[in-house]
Enzyme design. Sequence first.
Site, PDB file in Angstrom:
ATOM      1  N   THR A  47       0.833  -1.206   0.000  1.00 56.30           N
ATOM      2  CA  THR A  47       0.000   0.000   0.000  1.00 56.30           C
ATOM      3  C   THR A  47       0.863   1.250   0.000  1.00 56.30           C
ATOM      4  O   THR A  47       0.643   2.182  -0.786  1.00 56.30           O
ATOM      5  CB  THR A  47      -0.925   0.001   1.228  1.00 56.30           C
ATOM      6  OG1 THR A  47      -1.704  -1.190   1.222  1.00 56.30           O
ATOM      7  CG2 THR A  47      -1.844   1.202   1.208  1.00 56.30           C
ATOM      8  N   TYR A 112     -13.623  -3.875  -3.434  1.00 57.37           N
ATOM      9  CA  TYR A 112     -14.724  -3.490  -4.323  1.00 57.37           C
ATOM     10  C   TYR A 112     -15.711  -4.638  -4.524  1.00 57.37           C
ATOM     11  O   TYR A 112     -16.816  -4.584  -3.993  1.00 57.37           O
ATOM     12  CB  TYR A 112     -14.229  -2.958  -5.673  1.00 57.37           C
ATOM     13  CG  TYR A 112     -15.388  -2.405  -6.488  1.00 57.37           C
ATOM     14  CD1 TYR A 112     -16.046  -1.258  -6.077  1.00 57.37           C
ATOM     15  CD2 TYR A 112     -15.837  -3.057  -7.628  1.00 57.37           C
ATOM     16  CE1 TYR A 112     -17.123  -0.768  -6.784  1.00 57.37           C
ATOM     17  CE2 TYR A 112     -16.918  -2.583  -8.356  1.00 57.37           C
ATOM     18  CZ  TYR A 112     -17.569  -1.434  -7.930  1.00 57.37           C
ATOM     19  OH  TYR A 112     -18.638  -0.955  -8.620  1.00 57.37           O
ATOM     20  N   TYR A 138      -3.360 -10.046   4.385  1.00 59.24           N
ATOM     21  CA  TYR A 138      -3.317  -8.616   4.679  1.00 59.24           C
ATOM     22  C   TYR A 138      -4.738  -8.147   4.972  1.00 59.24           C
ATOM     23  O   TYR A 138      -5.572  -8.055   4.082  1.00 59.24           O
ATOM     24  CB  TYR A 138      -2.709  -7.875   3.492  1.00 59.24           C
ATOM     25  CG  TYR A 138      -2.496  -6.390   3.664  1.00 59.24           C
ATOM     26  CD1 TYR A 138      -2.658  -5.736   4.883  1.00 59.24           C
ATOM     27  CD2 TYR A 138      -2.105  -5.617   2.566  1.00 59.24           C
ATOM     28  CE1 TYR A 138      -2.452  -4.386   5.014  1.00 59.24           C
ATOM     29  CE2 TYR A 138      -1.896  -4.254   2.674  1.00 59.24           C
ATOM     30  CZ  TYR A 138      -2.072  -3.640   3.896  1.00 59.24           C
ATOM     31  OH  TYR A 138      -1.871  -2.286   4.022  1.00 59.24           O
ATOM     32  N   ARG A 143      -9.308   0.231   3.996  1.00 58.35           N
ATOM     33  CA  ARG A 143      -9.086   0.477   2.568  1.00 58.35           C
ATOM     34  C   ARG A 143      -9.901  -0.454   1.674  1.00 58.35           C
ATOM     35  O   ARG A 143     -10.153  -0.122   0.517  1.00 58.35           O
ATOM     36  CB  ARG A 143      -7.599   0.334   2.221  1.00 58.35           C
ATOM     37  CG  ARG A 143      -6.739   1.492   2.706  1.00 58.35           C
ATOM     38  CD  ARG A 143      -5.307   1.332   2.246  1.00 58.35           C
ATOM     39  NE  ARG A 143      -4.460   2.419   2.712  1.00 58.35           N
ATOM     40  CZ  ARG A 143      -4.127   3.499   2.000  1.00 58.35           C
ATOM     41  NH1 ARG A 143      -4.601   3.633   0.766  1.00 58.35           N
ATOM     42  NH2 ARG A 143      -3.345   4.421   2.501  1.00 58.35           N
ATOM     43  N   LYS A 166      -0.857  -9.788   8.333  1.00 63.25           N
ATOM     44  CA  LYS A 166      -0.630  -8.375   8.614  1.00 63.25           C
ATOM     45  C   LYS A 166      -1.975  -7.760   8.953  1.00 63.25           C
ATOM     46  O   LYS A 166      -2.896  -7.751   8.119  1.00 63.25           O
ATOM     47  CB  LYS A 166      -0.016  -7.654   7.409  1.00 63.25           C
ATOM     48  CG  LYS A 166       0.154  -6.146   7.642  1.00 63.25           C
ATOM     49  CD  LYS A 166       0.640  -5.422   6.397  1.00 63.25           C
ATOM     50  CE  LYS A 166       0.700  -3.908   6.650  1.00 63.25           C
ATOM     51  NZ  LYS A 166       1.093  -3.147   5.435  1.00 63.25           N
ATOM     52  N   ILE A 210       4.770  -4.269  10.115  1.00 64.71           N
ATOM     53  CA  ILE A 210       5.086  -3.845   8.753  1.00 64.71           C
ATOM     54  C   ILE A 210       4.692  -2.377   8.695  1.00 64.71           C
ATOM     55  O   ILE A 210       3.512  -2.039   8.731  1.00 64.71           O
ATOM     56  CB  ILE A 210       4.348  -4.694   7.714  1.00 64.71           C
ATOM     57  CG1 ILE A 210       4.804  -6.157   7.819  1.00 64.71           C
ATOM     58  CG2 ILE A 210       4.600  -4.159   6.306  1.00 64.71           C
ATOM     59  CD1 ILE A 210       4.064  -7.122   6.900  1.00 64.71           C
TER      60      ILE A 210
END
Length: 298
Positions: A47, A112, A138, A143, A166, A210
């Site tokens: 990201t 999405y 992740y 997001r 993560k 991270i």
Amino acid sequence: MTKLFTGIATALATTMFEDGSLDIKSYERLIKFQLDSGVNALVVAGTTGEGSTLTIEEKLTLLNSALKIRGDKYQCPIILGTGSNNTAATIENTRIAKENGADAVLLVTPYYNKTSQRGLIAHYKAVADEVDIPIILYNVPGRTGMTIQPETVSELSKIKNIVALKDATGDMKYLENVKRLIGDNEDFALFSGDDPSFLNFLVNGGDGVISVVTNCLPESFLRIYTLINDGKIAEARRLQHGLNPFIRSLFADVSPTPVKAVLKEMGYGNENFRLPLIATTDNVRDNAIELYNIAKNL
């Protein structure tokens, strides 16, 4: 099998020229700075690295730079972001990552179109079955609008090449539930993806972070990690409290726009982005740089 890494990983920002092309010389200097600082892993094209606007060819250029700079001198896994909301594309990009020397991949949840928890299991299992490479799940619902529920993490952790999570939620209750459900699986690592809460994440049994902030202050986070491992929790918290204003400043606008402003101040590239990202405001930039100059001396 042992954990992929423990400690501090930097989610590298991707340095660019004004036209959006890759500034590889600045990128390689940033990598060298990170490795010389002693970070335990590097994430390329995540990201923070604006991976969603990079082609697979560009990701491979960045990966090859990281592998070249690391060479045989440093013990530092190089992790490539290959996740997307398209399982077939994720499989293909992950296969290419392995063929080009990546040590592991970071796979964001589908965004999405999203999916169900059963769909998440099917998605990650499909990638793991097709490509024998260590996979980091992740979880970044802010997001993607998609959360990997603790029960789903537990199920996926049983797949041998799904090796870590993560977690960017900053939710210690979530961490507690994941730890409880994965039980005694000591090979599965838990990494924070939320800089403001990473100390609490470590204190509550996490394996590392991270980080965005370590683009600028890798040694500070490494010191906190060492202090926690040495049982010096109060000292670690004092350092964290000192760093907190700078940490907050890097998230006062859409990441990675503030961190690139500070990296420019440090001499690592310019403050360039690909749309829809644009440079941060003067107020955010000036505040972040001012706080960086204080934090680097703590």
